[in-house]
Design a protein around this motif. Structure first.
Motif, PDB file in Angstrom:
ATOM      1  N   ALA A  32       0.798  -1.209   0.000  1.00  0.00           N
ATOM      2  CA  ALA A  32       0.000   0.000   0.000  1.00  0.00           C
ATOM      3  C   ALA A  32       0.827   1.252   0.000  1.00  0.00           C
ATOM      4  N   ARG A  33       0.174   2.378  -0.282  1.00  0.00           N
ATOM      5  CA  ARG A  33       0.845   3.670  -0.263  1.00  0.00           C
ATOM      6  C   ARG A  33       0.488   4.464   0.986  1.00  0.00           C
ATOM      7  N   ALA A  34      -0.755   4.494   1.421  1.00  0.00           N
ATOM      8  CA  ALA A  34      -1.135   5.365   2.538  1.00  0.00           C
ATOM      9  C   ALA A  34      -2.191   4.716   3.398  1.00  0.00           C
ATOM     10  N   LEU A  35      -2.077   4.884   4.693  1.00  0.00           N
ATOM     11  CA  LEU A  35      -3.089   4.412   5.621  1.00  0.00           C
ATOM     12  C   LEU A  35      -4.263   5.373   5.641  1.00  0.00           C
ATOM     13  N   THR A  36      -5.392   4.886   6.124  1.00  0.00           N
ATOM     14  CA  THR A  36      -6.574   5.717   6.241  1.00  0.00           C
ATOM     15  C   THR A  36      -6.630   6.339   7.621  1.00  0.00           C
ATOM     16  N   PRO A  37      -6.670   7.671   7.737  1.00  0.00           N
ATOM     17  CA  PRO A  37      -6.718   8.277   9.077  1.00  0.00           C
ATOM     18  C   PRO A  37      -7.888   7.747   9.883  1.00  0.00           C
ATOM     19  N   GLU A  38      -7.643   7.488  11.163  1.00  0.00           N
ATOM     20  CA  GLU A  38      -8.683   6.983  12.050  1.00  0.00           C
ATOM     21  C   GLU A  38      -9.679   8.101  12.351  1.00  0.00           C
ATOM     22  N   PRO A  39     -10.994   7.777  12.361  1.00  0.00           N
ATOM     23  CA  PRO A  39     -11.970   8.809  12.706  1.00  0.00           C
ATOM     24  C   PRO A  39     -11.692   9.408  14.079  1.00  0.00           C
ATOM     25  N   ALA A  40     -11.970  10.690  14.204  1.00  0.00           N
ATOM     26  CA  ALA A  40     -11.646  11.392  15.452  1.00  0.00           C
ATOM     27  C   ALA A  40     -12.372  10.806  16.653  1.00  0.00           C
ATOM     28  N   GLY A 100      -0.377   4.796  25.706  1.00  0.00           N
ATOM     29  CA  GLY A 100       0.298   4.969  24.444  1.00  0.00           C
ATOM     30  C   GLY A 100       0.978   6.317  24.365  1.00  0.00           C
ATOM     31  N   LEU A 101       1.853   6.465  23.390  1.00  0.00           N
ATOM     32  CA  LEU A 101       2.629   7.689  23.210  1.00  0.00           C
ATOM     33  C   LEU A 101       2.466   8.156  21.781  1.00  0.00           C
ATOM     34  N   THR A 102       2.154   9.445  21.622  1.00  0.00           N
ATOM     35  CA  THR A 102       1.982  10.056  20.309  1.00  0.00           C
ATOM     36  C   THR A 102       2.965  11.205  20.152  1.00  0.00           C
ATOM     37  N   PRO A 103       3.941  11.108  19.239  1.00  0.00           N
ATOM     38  CA  PRO A 103       4.858  12.235  19.026  1.00  0.00           C
ATOM     39  C   PRO A 103       4.098  13.464  18.526  1.00  0.00           C
ATOM     40  N   THR A 104       4.426  14.607  19.089  1.00  0.00           N
ATOM     41  CA  THR A 104       3.848  15.853  18.603  1.00  0.00           C
ATOM     42  C   THR A 104       4.771  16.543  17.601  1.00  0.00           C
ATOM     43  N   VAL A 128      -1.031   8.959   8.747  1.00  0.00           N
ATOM     44  CA  VAL A 128      -1.815   8.505   9.889  1.00  0.00           C
ATOM     45  C   VAL A 128      -1.074   8.819  11.183  1.00  0.00           C
ATOM     46  N   GLU A 129      -1.796   9.357  12.169  1.00  0.00           N
ATOM     47  CA  GLU A 129      -1.188   9.674  13.456  1.00  0.00           C
ATOM     48  C   GLU A 129      -0.604   8.423  14.097  1.00  0.00           C
ATOM     49  N   GLU A 281     -14.399  -0.580  17.789  1.00  0.00           N
ATOM     50  CA  GLU A 281     -14.079  -0.475  19.216  1.00  0.00           C
ATOM     51  C   GLU A 281     -12.618  -0.210  19.534  1.00  0.00           C
ATOM     52  N   VAL A 282     -11.699  -0.682  18.701  1.00  0.00           N
ATOM     53  CA  VAL A 282     -10.277  -0.692  19.052  1.00  0.00           C
ATOM     54  C   VAL A 282      -9.553   0.444  18.343  1.00  0.00           C
ATOM     55  N   ARG A 283      -8.860   1.259  19.120  1.00  0.00           N
ATOM     56  CA  ARG A 283      -8.163   2.410  18.548  1.00  0.00           C
ATOM     57  C   ARG A 283      -6.724   2.049  18.175  1.00  0.00           C
ATOM     58  N   PRO A 284      -6.125   2.781  17.218  1.00  0.00           N
ATOM     59  CA  PRO A 284      -4.713   2.581  16.908  1.00  0.00           C
ATOM     60  C   PRO A 284      -3.841   2.769  18.149  1.00  0.00           C
TER      61      PRO A 284
END
Length: 301
Positions: A32-40, A100-104, A128-129, A281-284
């Motif tokens: 694949a080329r790009a992931l689909t952003p997860e809904p907010a 979890g940890l998300t780089p800003t 994708v975040e 139900e399950v978030r990234p």
């Protein structure tokens, strides 16, 4: 759309136009080329970034200084992560990882607290975040599961630009009974029978995590989105050369005829209704643990 090219169940030699980054196969991995952003709606609000490093931890233990990270270091992408990162010290630990940890911003990743900087973790991979599970904290440093690698961790310094998010869910896959169990807050919610990797392309053991989701690239996926995981095949040479760099995935199939069998190229295949529930139900960032079998079978809803 995540998948730009695909190897189908019936023609491993067929590829569409060569486009970008590999992802999962139709029988187990796909590209694949790009992931689909997860809904907010599935992303909880981030907590405040960690405090800057100090001279000592609360216990008085010195905090190892972070060596300057050269700007020329590679950035972790969907391609296989750079070599040199340490192994996950507890790859089969079933204890839920709840943070979890998300780089800003781009954050340097090291091979040990105060060790060598080897790469950068960016806020996104393929748009994708990025949320990576936290596996350990030591002397002011934080260890996370490394994306685009299998059973590897990276250490982030105390003064990194990142935020934390809560993780409530865990997916446990048992290879011998071909069973997937979804846990929330440590309690089993549902179990499903699954298909797993064939001989020589077994579904990798150990802890990984949900990296992102993608629309189904072909009708064989049953019209249900696919979860791309952070893990890659244990033996890249065992898969077709055109799938070099592919990730392991969690997805549905057009029928349930092969559930309970080892037929994929490493991916985890479950029912369409089960996949839809996990997608809802399950978030990234949520952990996916693959073991041969748990000591005590989980309950089935």
């Amino acid at each position: 759309m995540l998948f730009d090219r695909i190897v189908s169940r019936w023609g491993l030699g067929w590829l569409a136009a060569a486009l970008g980054v590999p992802l999962l196969l139709a029988t187990g991995l796909v590209t694949a080329r790009a992931l689909t952003p997860e809904p907010a709606r599935v992303a909880p609000p981030p907590a405040a970034p960690t405090a800057p490093a100090t001279e000592a931890t609360p216990t008085g233990e010195p905090v190892p200084a972070a060596a300057p990270a050269p700007a020329t270091l590679p950035v972790v992408t969907y391609d296989p992560a750079p070599a040199g990162f340490p192994a996950d010290p507890r790859p089969s630990d079933a204890t839920p990882l709840t943070e979890g940890l998300t780089p800003t911003r781009k954050v340097a990743a090291y091979d040990a607290p105060g060790g060598r900087p080897l790469a950068f973790l960016a806020p996104t991979i393929n748009g994708v975040e990025v949320t990576v599970p936290i596996v350990e904290r030591r002397t002011g440093w934080t260890a996370v599961l490394l994306p685009s690698a299998t059973r590897r961790i990276a250490w982030l310094p105390p003064d990194g630009d990142w935020a934390t998010v809560p993780l409530r869910d865990q997916i446990v896959v048992e290879r011998r009974p071909h069973r997937l169990t979804w846990y929330r807050d440590g309690h089993a919610k549902r179990s499903w029978q699954v298909s797993l990797g064939m001989r020589g392309q077994e579904t990798p053991l150990g802890r990984t995590f949900v990296l992102g989701r993608t629309p189904p690239p072909e009708p064989v996926y049953g019209g249900v989105d696919v979860f791309a995981l952070g893990a890659i095949p244990d033996d890249p040479d065992a898969i077709p050369p055109g799938l070099a760099g592919a990730h392991i995935g969690l997805h549905a199939w057009q029928d349930d005829d092969t559930l309970g069998e080892d037929v994929t190229n490493g991916c985890i295949r479950l029912t369409r209704s089960g996949q839809r529930q996990l997608l809802d139900e399950v978030r990234p960032g949520s952990v996916v643990l693959v073991v041969d079998a748990l000591p005590t079978p989980p309950p089935t809803a």
